[in-house]
Motif scaffolding. Structure first.
Motif, short mmCIF file in Angstrom:
data_model
loop_
_atom_site.label_atom_id
_atom_site.label_comp_id
_atom_site.label_asym_id
_atom_site.label_seq_id
_atom_site.Cartn_x
_atom_site.Cartn_y
_atom_site.Cartn_z
N VAL A 30 0.01 -0.57 -4.77
CA VAL A 30 -1.52 -0.20 -4.52
C VAL A 30 -1.51 1.16 -3.88
O VAL A 30 -1.40 1.29 -2.81
CB VAL A 30 -2.23 -1.18 -3.58
CG1 VAL A 30 -3.63 -0.82 -3.69
CG2 VAL A 30 -2.14 -2.70 -4.21
N GLU A 31 -2.17 2.03 -4.85
CA GLU A 31 -2.11 3.58 -4.49
C GLU A 31 -3.39 3.81 -3.49
O GLU A 31 -4.34 3.45 -3.96
CB GLU A 31 -1.79 4.40 -5.73
CG GLU A 31 -0.61 4.26 -6.41
CD GLU A 31 -0.67 5.07 -7.79
OE1 GLU A 31 -1.52 5.91 -8.03
OE2 GLU A 31 0.17 4.71 -8.55
N VAL A 32 -3.23 4.76 -2.47
CA VAL A 32 -4.02 5.27 -1.77
C VAL A 32 -3.98 6.84 -1.88
O VAL A 32 -2.67 7.33 -1.35
CB VAL A 32 -4.04 4.75 -0.19
CG1 VAL A 32 -5.13 5.45 0.46
CG2 VAL A 32 -4.45 3.30 -0.31
N ILE B 107 0.70 -1.17 0.18
CA ILE B 107 -0.11 -0.05 0.15
C ILE B 107 0.93 1.25 -0.03
O ILE B 107 1.71 1.47 1.01
CB ILE B 107 -0.82 -0.01 1.43
CG1 ILE B 107 -1.91 -1.17 1.16
CG2 ILE B 107 -1.68 1.20 1.33
CD1 ILE B 107 -2.91 -1.37 2.25
N VAL B 108 0.78 1.85 -0.98
CA VAL B 108 1.53 3.17 -1.25
C VAL B 108 0.63 4.50 -1.23
O VAL B 108 0.09 4.70 -2.11
CB VAL B 108 2.40 3.10 -2.66
CG1 VAL B 108 3.20 4.43 -2.90
CG2 VAL B 108 3.14 2.02 -2.60
N PRO B 109 0.62 5.35 -0.10
CA PRO B 109 0.12 6.57 -0.10
C PRO B 109 0.56 7.48 -1.12
O PRO B 109 1.73 7.52 -1.19
CB PRO B 109 0.33 7.09 1.21
CG PRO B 109 0.50 5.87 2.29
CD PRO B 109 1.46 5.05 1.32
N ALA B 110 -0.44 7.99 -2.02
CA ALA B 110 -0.09 9.20 -2.92
C ALA B 110 -0.48 10.40 -2.63
O ALA B 110 -1.89 10.46 -2.05
CB ALA B 110 -0.51 8.69 -4.34
N PRO B 111 0.14 11.44 -2.85
CA PRO B 111 1.23 11.71 -3.64
C PRO B 111 2.52 10.80 -3.15
O PRO B 111 2.75 10.95 -1.97
CB PRO B 111 1.54 13.14 -3.91
CG PRO B 111 0.21 13.78 -3.37
CD PRO B 111 -0.38 12.86 -2.36
N TYR B 112 3.28 10.16 -3.85
CA TYR B 112 4.53 9.51 -3.19
C TYR B 112 5.75 9.91 -4.18
O TYR B 112 5.57 10.47 -5.25
CB TYR B 112 4.39 7.86 -3.65
CG TYR B 112 3.76 7.52 -5.26
CD1 TYR B 112 4.69 7.86 -6.15
CD2 TYR B 112 2.37 7.17 -5.39
CE1 TYR B 112 4.22 7.51 -7.55
CE2 TYR B 112 2.06 6.73 -6.70
CZ TYR B 112 3.00 7.05 -7.69
OH TYR B 112 2.56 6.77 -9.05
N TRP B 113 6.74 9.49 -3.49
CA TRP B 113 8.09 9.81 -4.18
C TRP B 113 8.24 8.95 -5.32
O TRP B 113 7.83 7.66 -5.31
CB TRP B 113 9.02 9.72 -3.04
CG TRP B 113 10.62 9.89 -3.97
CD1 TRP B 113 10.91 11.03 -4.68
CD2 TRP B 113 11.75 9.34 -3.30
NE1 TRP B 113 12.39 10.81 -4.76
CE2 TRP B 113 12.94 9.92 -4.13
CE3 TRP B 113 11.94 8.07 -2.69
CZ2 TRP B 113 14.08 9.21 -4.06
CZ3 TRP B 113 13.19 7.38 -2.41
CH2 TRP B 113 14.25 8.22 -3.10
#
Length: 408
Positions: A149-151, A128-134
């Protein structure tokens, strides 16, 4: 399979061919090329302090160059004395106690991130990757065989995701959640209560956490940095911490980072590094040793300057009709929404995306910014305020002039 797509004909592997170049480095390179060609470009692209590395750190490196001890191979996992200093620094700054066997010194934070994911993930595991992301996070996950998986969080929450959003993204394939505070690209900082809630949620569901603490010392106002494994001790057996000297000590080019984690994961990552790069440059490691062993006076001076620039850039960006910039609480980035400017006419063009808007800004205002598409959220721009005060004011003034011409 046609001849054109057969393995024998494919010149670049599908795995590597799918990787995008670093958008932030690409923007910085283009800005520097234009400046070298004589154009007065002001670059807000690269996330690196404009200060020189403190003198005492440079002198330590000079002495290391003269010492034959550092002219040879050293342990792949890092100089023992540096690992000891990192453990002491981590306890001092984070309240998190680790043994040197839980530390791997890497060629910058990027290598630490990739090796951590490579050590944890099996093919198909979800992160699980919080966005905005690097930009590097999802690419590292994919390289390691995982599935990002973007959140998405937006300006209405200060770019912070909630436990409810994370839970909605969790599946039976979820293995890791990424946690970054302070954040690149938004400067968001999670409160202690929110960070603890996320850590406890991860423990409840048996998830791993990779937490990037590279901006730990760059927080402003009432915001406070909190280290997740120190805050939630039950998480420690499934938590990897990534950090380094790049941002805190103005050492982006020295390429020294590290990861902290459970011994078996660190051992696995060390084995990988032993084949990939062997040891990090000894001269750079000795410089890092001087950095983490020293005081934080130079850091405090840089933070004061960043805080001043932070307030200036937010005020000036919010003076642009159609731009909305929450006040970042950490790191050195502003992340304004420019969604209301898309589709409007600006000097005969109607940029439909933030990529097109960023290109227009570079061409017409000679200002380099990174579009939100690079960070998983179209409709935004990232501006690093780690540049001189005069250049910052001039650059945003150019933005104000150009974008102020926007019309329906």
């Amino acid at each position: 399979m046609s001849a054109a797509t057969s393995p024998s004909e494919r010149r670049v592997s599908a795995r590597i061919g799918a990787i995008s170049e670093s958008a932030t480095l690409a923007v910085d390179a283009k800005a520097k090329a234009l400046k070298a060609a004589g154009r007065p470009v002001i670059g807000f692209g690269a996330g690196e302090p404009d200060f020189p590395t403190p003198g005492y750190i440079v002198e330590a490196a000079v002495e290391a160059c003269r010492n034959p001890k550092y002219h040879r191979y050293t342990p792949a996992g890092g100089l023992p004395e540096l690992k000891t200093a990192i453990a002491e620094k981590t306890l001092r700054d984070s309240g998190y106690e680790v043994d040197t066997s839980q530390i791997l010194v890497t060629n910058g934070g990027k290598q630490a991130i990739y090796e951590a994911f490579a050590a944890i993930l099996d093919p198909g595991d979800e992160v699980i990757v919080p966005a905005p992301y690097w930009t590097t996070y999802p690419e590292s996950i994919r390289l390691a065989g995982g599935v990002p998986v973007e959140v998405v969080a937006d300006e209405t929450t200060g770019y912070r995701v909630s436990v409810e959003q994370l839970e909605a993204a969790r599946t039976e394939r979820t293995k890791v959640v990424l946690f970054v505070s302070p954040s690149n690209p938004t400067g968001a900082v999670y409160s202690e209560a929110d960070a603890k809630a996320i850590g406890e949620w991860a423990v409840e569901h048996g998830l791993w956490v990779l937490t990037d603490e590279i901006y730990e010392h760059l927080v402003y106002g009432d915001a406070k940095f909190t280290s997740l494994p120190a805050l939630v001790p039950a998480l420690r057996d499934k938590c990897v911490v990534v950090n380094g000297v790049a941002k805190t000590y103005a050492m982006t080019g020295w390429r020294v980072g590290w990861l902290l984690g459970p011994k078996d994961v660190v051992k696995a990552a060390t084995n990988l590094q032993s084949h990939a790069t062997s040891n990090v440059s000894n001269v750079a490691q000795v410089a890092a040793l001087a950095a983490v062993s020293g005081d934080l006076d130079a850091v405090a001076e840089m933070r004061t300057a960043f805080d001043r620039r932070r307030q200036t850039i937010v005020r000036m960006l919010n003076e642009i009709d159609g731009a909305l910039c929450p006040e970042p609480e950490g790191a050195f980035y502003a992340y304004p929404s420019v969604k209301e400017l898309l589709g409007k006419e600006i000097r005969g063009k109607r940029p439909a995306t933030s990529v097109e808007l960023a290109a227009l800004i570079l061409d017409e205002a000679e200002v380099a910014v990174v579009p939100g598409e690079a960070f998983g959220t179209p409709g935004y721009l990232r501006l690093s305020y780690a540049l001189g005060d005069d250049d910052l004011v001039e650059g945003v003034s150019r933005l104000q002039k150009l974008l102020g011409e926007a019309k329906a």
